[in-house]
Design an enzyme around this catalytic site. Structure first.
Site, PDB file in Angstrom:
ATOM      1  N   CYS A  69       0.830  -1.214   0.000  1.00  0.00           N
ATOM      2  CA  CYS A  69       0.000   0.000   0.000  1.00  0.00           C
ATOM      3  C   CYS A  69       0.863   1.263   0.000  1.00  0.00           C
ATOM      4  O   CYS A  69       1.556   1.542   0.981  1.00  0.00           O
ATOM      5  CB  CYS A  69      -0.919  -0.038   1.222  1.00  0.00           C
ATOM      6  SG  CYS A  69      -1.788   1.495   1.568  1.00  0.00           S
ATOM      7  N   CYS A  72       0.066   3.757   2.775  1.00  0.00           N
ATOM      8  CA  CYS A  72       0.518   3.207   4.063  1.00  0.00           C
ATOM      9  C   CYS A  72       2.001   3.481   4.261  1.00  0.00           C
ATOM     10  O   CYS A  72       2.427   3.899   5.343  1.00  0.00           O
ATOM     11  CB  CYS A  72       0.273   1.698   4.127  1.00  0.00           C
ATOM     12  SG  CYS A  72      -1.461   1.208   4.006  1.00  0.00           S
TER      13      CYS A  72
END
Length: 149
Positions: A69, A72
């Site tokens: 991600c 993230c």
């Protein structure tokens, strides 16, 4: 109200009693000797997650993330900076949604990064999307009940 905080070790999962008046930043686990607070959010497994939320008395902020991600990864340094600002009054942990799919499903995670704030075994706030350190700290302080640390 108890005169001590129950702090779950992120390394071994043992519950430690830390007197409320004591500076928790130098507290160590009574079983494994690891620092209870390192200023860095620890990536934990599902069993430790359940102990952190279910047994500790501190508010727990969990960052649900995945290694693939982009947002993230972008937020990781901000989350670390937030840990330095919020510990030892709030426990910050990370949960890899790829490794802990059952917990992510139980938490109804629809997108990542998602941060969930727990206190006294209950979810008290949730937010999705990458945030800066100051946004994370402000959001947590806005949602934790007064007198929790």
């Amino acid at each position: 109200m108890s005169q001590e905080n129950l702090v779950v070790c992120t390394k071994c999962g043992v519950v430690n009693r830390v007197p409320r008046g004591r500076n928790g930043t130098d507290a160590k686990c009574g079983k494994c000797g690891a620092p209870l607070f390192s200023g860095l959010p620890q990536d934990i497994d599902g069993a430790n997650f359940d102990r952190q939320v279910g047994r500790g008395s501190l508010p727990v902020l969990v960052d649900i993330w995945a290694p693939w991600c982009g947002p993230c990864k972008m937020m990781a340094p901000a989350y670390e900076a937030a840990a330095k600002a919020l510990e030892p009054h709030v426990r910050l942990i990370k949960l890899n949604s790829d490794k802990e799919q059952a917990i992510a499903a139980r938490l109804s995670i629809r997108g990542i990064p998602t941060m969930i704030l727990f206190h006294r075994q209950k979810e008290i706030a949730r937010i999705s999307g990458a945030m800066s350190a100051s946004q994370i700290v402000g959001w947590v302080r806005e949602h934790i009940p007064t007198g929790t640390s």
